[in-house]
Design a protein around this motif. Sequence first.
Motif, PDB file in Angstrom:
ATOM      1  N   PRO A 125       2.260  -6.479  20.354  1.00 20.33           N
ATOM      2  CA  PRO A 125       2.731  -5.799  19.142  1.00 20.33           C
ATOM      3  C   PRO A 125       3.316  -4.424  19.473  1.00 20.33           C
ATOM      4  CG  PRO A 125       0.347  -5.692  19.280  1.00 20.33           C
ATOM      5  CD  PRO A 125       0.806  -6.559  20.413  1.00 20.33           C
ATOM      6  N   LEU A 126       4.192  -3.964  18.608  1.00 17.60           N
ATOM      7  CA  LEU A 126       4.670  -2.590  18.714  1.00 17.60           C
ATOM      8  C   LEU A 126       3.521  -1.674  18.336  1.00 17.60           C
ATOM      9  CD1 LEU A 126       8.067  -3.114  16.866  1.00 17.60           C
ATOM     10  CD2 LEU A 126       7.718  -2.935  19.331  1.00 17.60           C
ATOM     11  N   LYS A 127       3.583  -0.416  18.757  1.00 16.02           N
ATOM     12  CA  LYS A 127       2.501   0.524  18.449  1.00 16.02           C
ATOM     13  C   LYS A 127       3.054   1.758  17.754  1.00 16.02           C
ATOM     14  CE  LYS A 127      -0.617  -0.864  22.093  1.00 16.02           C
ATOM     15  NZ  LYS A 127      -1.471  -0.453  23.186  1.00 16.02           N
ATOM     16  N   ALA A 128       2.282   2.249  16.800  1.00 15.78           N
ATOM     17  CA  ALA A 128       2.592   3.506  16.119  1.00 15.78           C
ATOM     18  C   ALA A 128       1.303   4.315  16.102  1.00 15.78           C
ATOM     19  CB  ALA A 128       3.078   3.251  14.700  1.00 15.78           C
ATOM     20  N   TYR A 129       1.407   5.588  16.381  1.00 14.84           N
ATOM     21  CA  TYR A 129       0.221   6.442  16.397  1.00 14.84           C
ATOM     22  C   TYR A 129       0.291   7.438  15.256  1.00 14.84           C
ATOM     23  CZ  TYR A 129      -1.076   4.447  20.818  1.00 14.84           C
ATOM     24  OH  TYR A 129      -1.452   3.562  21.790  1.00 14.84           O
ATOM     25  N   TYR A 130      -0.864   7.673  14.677  1.00 15.50           N
ATOM     26  CA  TYR A 130      -1.009   8.584  13.564  1.00 15.50           C
ATOM     27  C   TYR A 130      -1.756   9.816  14.061  1.00 15.50           C
ATOM     28  CZ  TYR A 130      -2.105  10.232   8.895  1.00 15.50           C
ATOM     29  OH  TYR A 130      -2.197  10.998   7.770  1.00 15.50           O
ATOM     30  N   LEU A 131      -1.132  10.976  13.961  1.00 11.79           N
ATOM     31  CA  LEU A 131      -1.711  12.223  14.441  1.00 11.79           C
ATOM     32  C   LEU A 131      -2.854  12.664  13.530  1.00 11.79           C
ATOM     33  CD1 LEU A 131      -1.399  14.419  16.602  1.00 11.79           C
ATOM     34  CD2 LEU A 131       0.109  15.621  15.029  1.00 11.79           C
ATOM     35  N   VAL A 132      -4.012  12.939  14.108  1.00 10.93           N
ATOM     36  CA  VAL A 132      -5.182  13.383  13.349  1.00 10.93           C
ATOM     37  C   VAL A 132      -5.754  14.645  13.993  1.00 10.93           C
ATOM     38  CG1 VAL A 132      -5.783  11.078  12.524  1.00 10.93           C
ATOM     39  CG2 VAL A 132      -6.748  11.886  14.660  1.00 10.93           C
ATOM     40  N   GLY A 133      -6.611  15.313  13.240  1.00  5.96           N
ATOM     41  CA  GLY A 133      -7.309  16.474  13.770  1.00  5.96           C
ATOM     42  C   GLY A 133      -6.816  17.806  13.239  1.00  5.96           C
ATOM     43  N   VAL A 161       6.695 -12.618   4.511  1.00  6.96           N
ATOM     44  CA  VAL A 161       5.627 -13.209   5.322  1.00  6.96           C
ATOM     45  C   VAL A 161       6.207 -13.877   6.566  1.00  6.96           C
ATOM     46  CG1 VAL A 161       3.822 -14.980   5.353  1.00  6.96           C
ATOM     47  CG2 VAL A 161       4.084 -13.508   3.356  1.00  6.96           C
ATOM     48  N   PHE A 162       7.267 -14.675   6.407  1.00  6.10           N
ATOM     49  CA  PHE A 162       7.848 -15.394   7.538  1.00  6.10           C
ATOM     50  C   PHE A 162       8.386 -14.445   8.601  1.00  6.10           C
ATOM     51  CE2 PHE A 162       8.976 -19.605   5.182  1.00  6.10           C
ATOM     52  CZ  PHE A 162       7.635 -19.856   5.008  1.00  6.10           C
ATOM     53  N   SER A 163       9.051 -13.385   8.204  1.00  8.81           N
ATOM     54  CA  SER A 163       9.604 -12.442   9.182  1.00  8.81           C
ATOM     55  C   SER A 163       8.495 -11.746   9.961  1.00  8.81           C
ATOM     56  CB  SER A 163      10.502 -11.418   8.493  1.00  8.81           C
ATOM     57  OG  SER A 163      11.652 -12.059   7.993  1.00  8.81           O
ATOM     58  N   SER A 164       7.427 -11.390   9.280  1.00 10.72           N
ATOM     59  CA  SER A 164       6.290 -10.763   9.946  1.00 10.72           C
ATOM     60  C   SER A 164       5.658 -11.711  10.957  1.00 10.72           C
ATOM     61  CB  SER A 164       5.258 -10.329   8.901  1.00 10.72           C
ATOM     62  OG  SER A 164       4.118  -9.806   9.519  1.00 10.72           O
ATOM     63  N   SER A 220      -0.511  -0.394   5.838  1.00 11.08           N
ATOM     64  CA  SER A 220      -0.492  -1.839   5.591  1.00 11.08           C
ATOM     65  C   SER A 220       0.896  -2.413   5.834  1.00 11.08           C
ATOM     66  CB  SER A 220      -0.929  -2.146   4.161  1.00 11.08           C
ATOM     67  OG  SER A 220      -2.251  -1.729   3.953  1.00 11.08           O
ATOM     68  N   LEU A 221       1.923  -1.700   5.436  1.00 11.21           N
ATOM     69  CA  LEU A 221       3.293  -2.149   5.660  1.00 11.21           C
ATOM     70  C   LEU A 221       3.598  -2.235   7.157  1.00 11.21           C
ATOM     71  CD1 LEU A 221       5.990  -2.906   4.321  1.00 11.21           C
ATOM     72  CD2 LEU A 221       6.592  -0.486   4.426  1.00 11.21           C
ATOM     73  N   LEU A 222       3.140  -1.270   7.918  1.00 12.21           N
ATOM     74  CA  LEU A 222       3.329  -1.321   9.368  1.00 12.21           C
ATOM     75  C   LEU A 222       2.642  -2.554   9.960  1.00 12.21           C
ATOM     76  CD1 LEU A 222       2.837   2.418  10.390  1.00 12.21           C
ATOM     77  CD2 LEU A 222       4.966   1.110  10.437  1.00 12.21           C
ATOM     78  N   ARG A 223       1.409  -2.803   9.552  1.00 11.52           N
ATOM     79  CA  ARG A 223       0.668  -3.967  10.081  1.00 11.52           C
ATOM     80  C   ARG A 223       1.332  -5.278   9.682  1.00 11.52           C
ATOM     81  NH1 ARG A 223      -4.528  -0.769   9.007  1.00 11.52           N
ATOM     82  NH2 ARG A 223      -4.981   0.007  11.090  1.00 11.52           N
ATOM     83  N   GLN A 224       1.877  -5.348   8.475  1.00 12.39           N
ATOM     84  CA  GLN A 224       2.592  -6.553   8.049  1.00 12.39           C
ATOM     85  C   GLN A 224       3.795  -6.814   8.934  1.00 12.39           C
ATOM     86  OE1 GLN A 224       3.721  -6.062   3.982  1.00 12.39           O
ATOM     87  NE2 GLN A 224       1.658  -6.384   3.202  1.00 12.39           N
TER      88      GLN A 224
END
Length: 183
Positions: free
Chosen positions: A135-143, A122-125, A163-167
Motif C-alpha cells: 500500500p501507499l503510505k501517508a504520515y500524519y504529524l503529531v506532537g 469500491v471497485f477502484s479501491s 477513512s478516505l485515504l484507507r478506502q
Amino acid sequence: LSPQTRGLLDGLTNDVTITLYYDKEDPLFTLVNALVNEYRLASPHIHVRTVDYIRDPADAAEVKVRHNLTSLTEKNLVIFDCEGRTKVVPADMLAQYTIEQVPNAEQREFRKKPVFFLGEQVFSSVLLAVSQPRPLKAYYLVGHGEHAPDSGDEQMGYLKFTSLLRQNYVEVGLLTLLGTNQV
C-alpha cells in the motif's frame, strides 16, 4: 468512469481477473455487470468472468474451491484476483440501502432497497489493493497540538479524511518529529 478510475486503469500493468459470482436475477447484477464491463473496456489488463452460482453449479464449485469460499451464505460476490492477491467484495458493500415497508394488507413486511450505488468507488479501491504489492503510505504529524486523525468531531477531527485515504489503499501512520526520529 471518473477521471481517477481512468487514471488507475491507464496505469495498470498487471492482469486482474474479476469474477462475478452472482445470481443474474439479483437486482444489482445489471449495474455490477455494466460497471465491470466498463473497467474491462477501459483496460486490456482487466479480464472478466461471470459465474451464476444458481445456474452453473460446476463453475460455482470451482470458484468456491479456488477462492476458499466455505460458507453457504457467501453469494453475490465480486472477486478481484491479481497474481494471487485476492479481495472479495460482497454485494452489501456495493450500495447504500434503506428499509421500506412492502404494501401488504395481511401482515407487515419489510425489504431492503438499494438507494445509492457505490460500485465504482469500491471497485477502484479494491483494484488498487490487489494490483499493488504494497500500500501507499501517508504520515500524519503529531506532537504539536494538531487535530486528531482518528477523531470524528466535525470541526476538529480528521476521521473522514483518514477513512478516505484507507478506502484508496493508503496506509495512514503517525509521525512525531520530537526527539531523534528519522523521516
